[in-house]
Design an enzyme around this catalytic site. Structure first.
Site, PDB file in Angstrom:
ATOM      1  N   ASP A 157       1.591  -0.625  -8.033  1.00  0.00           N
ATOM      2  CA  ASP A 157       0.724   0.539  -8.247  1.00  0.00           C
ATOM      3  C   ASP A 157       0.099   0.534  -9.647  1.00  0.00           C
ATOM      4  OD1 ASP A 157      -0.534   2.866  -7.519  1.00  0.00           O
ATOM      5  OD2 ASP A 157       1.208   4.159  -7.862  1.00  0.00           O
ATOM      6  N   HIS A 162      -7.641  -4.451  -8.868  1.00  0.00           N
ATOM      7  CA  HIS A 162      -7.063  -5.132  -7.696  1.00  0.00           C
ATOM      8  C   HIS A 162      -7.185  -6.649  -7.863  1.00  0.00           C
ATOM      9  CE1 HIS A 162      -6.725  -1.261  -5.941  1.00  0.00           C
ATOM     10  NE2 HIS A 162      -7.997  -1.105  -5.628  1.00  0.00           N
ATOM     11  N   LEU A 164      11.315 -18.770  -1.276  1.00  0.00           N
ATOM     12  CA  LEU A 164      11.186 -17.312  -1.320  1.00  0.00           C
ATOM     13  C   LEU A 164      10.448 -16.845  -0.068  1.00  0.00           C
ATOM     14  CD1 LEU A 164      10.991 -14.513  -2.995  1.00  0.00           C
ATOM     15  CD2 LEU A 164       8.731 -15.342  -3.668  1.00  0.00           C
TER      16      LEU A 164
HETATM   17  C1  IPE Z   1       1.224   3.092  -2.711  1.00  0.00           C
HETATM   18  O1  IPE Z   1       0.354   3.409  -3.744  1.00  0.00           O
HETATM   19  C2  IPE Z   1       0.648   2.009  -1.855  1.00  0.00           C
HETATM   20  C3  IPE Z   1       0.538   0.687  -2.467  1.00  0.00           C
HETATM   21  C4  IPE Z   1       0.935   0.359  -3.676  1.00  0.00           C
HETATM   22  C5  IPE Z   1      -0.056  -0.319  -1.649  1.00  0.00           C
HETATM   23  P1  IPE Z   1      -0.671   4.638  -3.646  1.00  0.00           P
HETATM   24  O2  IPE Z   1      -1.413   4.652  -4.928  1.00  0.00           O
HETATM   25  O3  IPE Z   1      -1.446   4.555  -2.417  1.00  0.00           O
HETATM   26  O4  IPE Z   1       0.321   5.881  -3.544  1.00  0.00           O
HETATM   27  P2  IPE Z   1       0.090   7.426  -3.851  1.00  0.00           P
HETATM   28  O5  IPE Z   1      -1.117   7.857  -3.085  1.00  0.00           O
HETATM   29  O6  IPE Z   1      -0.097   7.558  -5.330  1.00  0.00           O
HETATM   30  O7  IPE Z   1       1.353   8.088  -3.401  1.00  0.00           O
HETATM   31  C1  IPE Z   2      -2.276   0.082  -6.109  1.00  0.00           C
HETATM   32  O1  IPE Z   2      -3.084   0.506  -7.146  1.00  0.00           O
HETATM   33  C2  IPE Z   2      -3.013  -0.808  -5.125  1.00  0.00           C
HETATM   34  C3  IPE Z   2      -3.228  -0.211  -3.797  1.00  0.00           C
HETATM   35  C4  IPE Z   2      -2.811   0.956  -3.419  1.00  0.00           C
HETATM   36  C5  IPE Z   2      -3.958  -1.025  -2.839  1.00  0.00           C
HETATM   37  P1  IPE Z   2      -3.964   1.827  -7.013  1.00  0.00           P
HETATM   38  O2  IPE Z   2      -5.298   1.463  -6.468  1.00  0.00           O
HETATM   39  O3  IPE Z   2      -3.232   2.872  -6.263  1.00  0.00           O
HETATM   40  O4  IPE Z   2      -4.112   2.262  -8.535  1.00  0.00           O
HETATM   41  P2  IPE Z   2      -4.038   3.732  -9.108  1.00  0.00           P
HETATM   42  O5  IPE Z   2      -2.712   4.299  -8.689  1.00  0.00           O
HETATM   43  O6  IPE Z   2      -5.186   4.490  -8.522  1.00  0.00           O
HETATM   44  O7  IPE Z   2      -4.132   3.543 -10.588  1.00  0.00           O
HETATM   45 MG    MG Z   3      -1.906   4.309  -6.811  1.00  0.00          MG
END
Ligand code: IPE
Ligand code: IPE
Ligand code: MG
Length: 235
Positions: free
Chosen positions: A15, A32, A126
């Site tokens: 995240d 990403h 792995l």
């Molecule tokens: C969780 O992150 C999903 C992934 C890391 C793929 P999100 O950014 O979607 O989660 P919330 O919305 O903050 O809970």
């Molecule tokens: C996690 O990073 C990746 C996915 C959920 C695909 P985010 O895109 O949720 O990044 P933040 O949380 O908005 O910074």
């Molecule tokens: Mg996120």
């Protein structure tokens, strides 16, 4: 890193990609993109350390709520990543598997997923379980439907439904999670492997995933080694 206990199954909720990019004045998508490089290095590091299983949260069932352009970017990134990194992961002896619903993933993504699974199926270092269009709730619904079908067809009786049976009939037959890391400082699971994480240790570093390098992983391992896992006992 000598004499450290290495968790058998690590879960990583990757995240903070969006915030990583925004803090640099870049579009969220660049976060990403950068994350794929971080992931690749981490995989090699885990192979070197002797981690047997790693489940990564790449895209949740809820992530389809995001803007169309971001979802499309991510889908294309998955295709490029799986196609481009296939040889590399294969050489590093990484076996790639997936957890999640195939519907409504685009055909091209499914093809790239199927290819990398096929290409790496005999690897032994792995096992990388990529949770893509994954949600724990969906997993439990899908497992329950499968179980009901088996019951209806007379393939199982009520006595066959045990914890072991359920574990075998989730998306993948994996050992329980020992250690779950969620980067970016958020303190929640967001529908990630709830069943498998029942006795996992949790670690929530502040660092955004693109900056979660091998040193950060080693720091996490030191924290894991200080935990006292009791599994309901008293020791
Ligand atoms: C969780 O992150 C999903 C992934 C890391 C793929 P999100 O950014 O979607 O989660 P919330 O919305 O903050 O809970
Ligand atoms: C996690 O990073 C990746 C996915 C959920 C695909 P985010 O895109 O949720 O990044 P933040 O949380 O908005 O910074
Ligand atoms: Mg996120």
């Amino acid at each position: 890193m000598k004499d450290l206990l290495i968790p058998n199954h690590v879960g990583i909720i990757m995240d903070g990609n969006g915030r990583w990019a925004q803090e640099r004045g870049l579009p969220r998508t660049m976060g990403h993109k950068h994350a794929t490089g971080t992931l690749k290095k981490l995989c090699v590091h885990m192979v070197d350390l002797g981690v047997h299983y790693c489940s990564i949260y790449a895209f949740s069932t809820e992530n389809f709520k995001r803007e169309k352009a971001e979802v499309e970017f991510l889908m294309n990134l998955f295709i490029t990543f799986f196609n481009k990194e296939m040889d590399y992961l294969k050489k590093k002896n990484v076996k790639v598997i997936f957890s999640g619903r195939r519907e409504p993933l685009p055909e091209k993504v499914l093809e790239a997923m199927d290819d990398i699974v096929k290409e790496t199926k005999d690897n032994t270092a792995l096992t990388l379980n990529v949770c893509l269009n994954y949600g724990s709730h969906a997993e439990i619904v899908d497992m329950t439907k499968k179980m009901c079908e088996m019951y209806k067809d007379g393939d199982i009786t009520l006595d066959d439904i045990t914890e072991e049976f359920i574990e075998k009939n989730l998306y993948q037959d994996l050992p329980p999670l020992d250690f779950v890391i969620r980067t970016s400082g958020e303190l929640r699971l967001s529908n990630f492997m709830m069943y498998q994480a029942s006795y996992a240790e949790f670690y929530f570093p502040k660092v955004y995933f693109p900056d979660f390098n091998n040193e950060e992983f080693d720091k996490a391992l030191l924290v894991f080694n200080k935990r006292n896992r009791r599994f309901g006992g008293t020791k």
